[in-house]
Design an enzyme around this catalytic site. Structure first.
Site, short mmCIF file in Angstrom:
data_model
loop_
_atom_site.label_atom_id
_atom_site.label_comp_id
_atom_site.label_asym_id
_atom_site.label_seq_id
_atom_site.Cartn_x
_atom_site.Cartn_y
_atom_site.Cartn_z
N CYS A 176 -5.67 5.87 3.81
CA CYS A 176 -4.44 6.37 3.17
C CYS A 176 -4.74 6.71 1.72
O CYS A 176 -5.79 6.36 1.18
CB CYS A 176 -3.33 5.33 3.27
N CYS B 46 -4.18 0.09 2.68
CA CYS B 46 -3.47 0.24 3.95
C CYS B 46 -4.17 -0.45 5.12
O CYS B 46 -3.51 -0.86 6.07
CB CYS B 46 -3.28 1.72 4.29
N CYS C 107 3.15 1.30 2.94
CA CYS C 107 4.24 0.33 2.75
C CYS C 107 5.36 0.95 1.92
O CYS C 107 6.55 0.78 2.21
CB CYS C 107 3.74 -0.92 2.05
N CYS D 276 0.85 -1.19 0.00
CA CYS D 276 0.00 0.00 0.00
C CYS D 276 0.89 1.25 0.00
O CYS D 276 2.11 1.15 0.01
CB CYS D 276 -0.91 -0.01 1.23
N ARG E 175 9.11 1.68 3.03
CA ARG E 175 10.27 1.21 2.25
C ARG E 175 11.26 2.34 2.04
O ARG E 175 12.47 2.15 2.11
CB ARG E 175 9.83 0.70 0.88
#
Length: 185
Positions: free
Chosen positions: A116, A142, A55, A52, A59
């Site tokens: 999100c 999300c 995410c 998502c 990262r």
């Protein structure tokens, strides 16, 4: 007894300061972040878990820690390089915690009014989701919990990971500003 712990603390911080000037310590930081990045890619491309937006941002924070490790390893005895690496490490670790907490909140308290974004909000001059879609293009939601380990979701484990990175950053940052014996006398 208190004097013993003060001396022990100074001794440990002095050792940590020396460690922060070693290339291997910075490479270890980079390797740990790289292993988490590779795990994320495994989850995405092998296990088919769709990342998502949060995410993707997490990262990016982890890549900041990876980059900090590489910068620090490039010249660990150079004060400017080491300071830059520490700064990037600290910012990335704290940003990662904040993102993971927000992501966990999306999962634990799903709401149609509190969601999100569907697309990442990268600057126009750096559309990472267009340049590297295999890494930065979000396709998931999300609020979905698609993976758990020991009862905790991925963003909850990221809270643990980023907290450890932050704790280590604080400890090493304190040791970095500690005056050595030569500077004390």
């Amino acid at each position: 007894m208190l004097l013993f712990f003060v001396i022990l603390g100074i001794f440990v911080l002095t050792i940590l300061k020396a460690i922060s000037k070693q290339r291997w310590s910075w490479l270890l930081l980079a390797a740990s972040a790289l292993s988490l990045e590779l795990s994320a890619l495994y989850f995405q491309h092998v296990m088919q878990l769709e990342p998502c937006v949060m995410c993707v941002y997490e990262r990016l924070a982890m890549l900041g820690i990876l980059l900090a490790g590489l910068i620090g390893a490039s010249s660990p005895n150079n004060v400017f390089i080491r300071l830059s690496a520490f700064l990037l490490w600290g910012i990335s670790a704290v940003w990662g915690i904040l993102l993971a907490i927000k992501h966990t909140d999306y999962q634990l308290h799903p709401s149609p009014f509190f969601t999100c974004d569907f697309f990442p909000n990268f600057p126009a001059w750096a559309p990472l989701h267009e340049w590297l879609p295999w890494l930065f293009n979000p396709t998931g939601d999300c609020s979905d919990i698609v993976w758990q380990f020991l009862g905790y979701s991925m963003p909850q484990w990221l809270i643990v990971s980023f907290s450890l990175y932050t704790l280590l950053f604080i400890i090493f940052a304190i040791s970095a500003v500690l005056k050595t014996k030569k500077q004390l006398f």
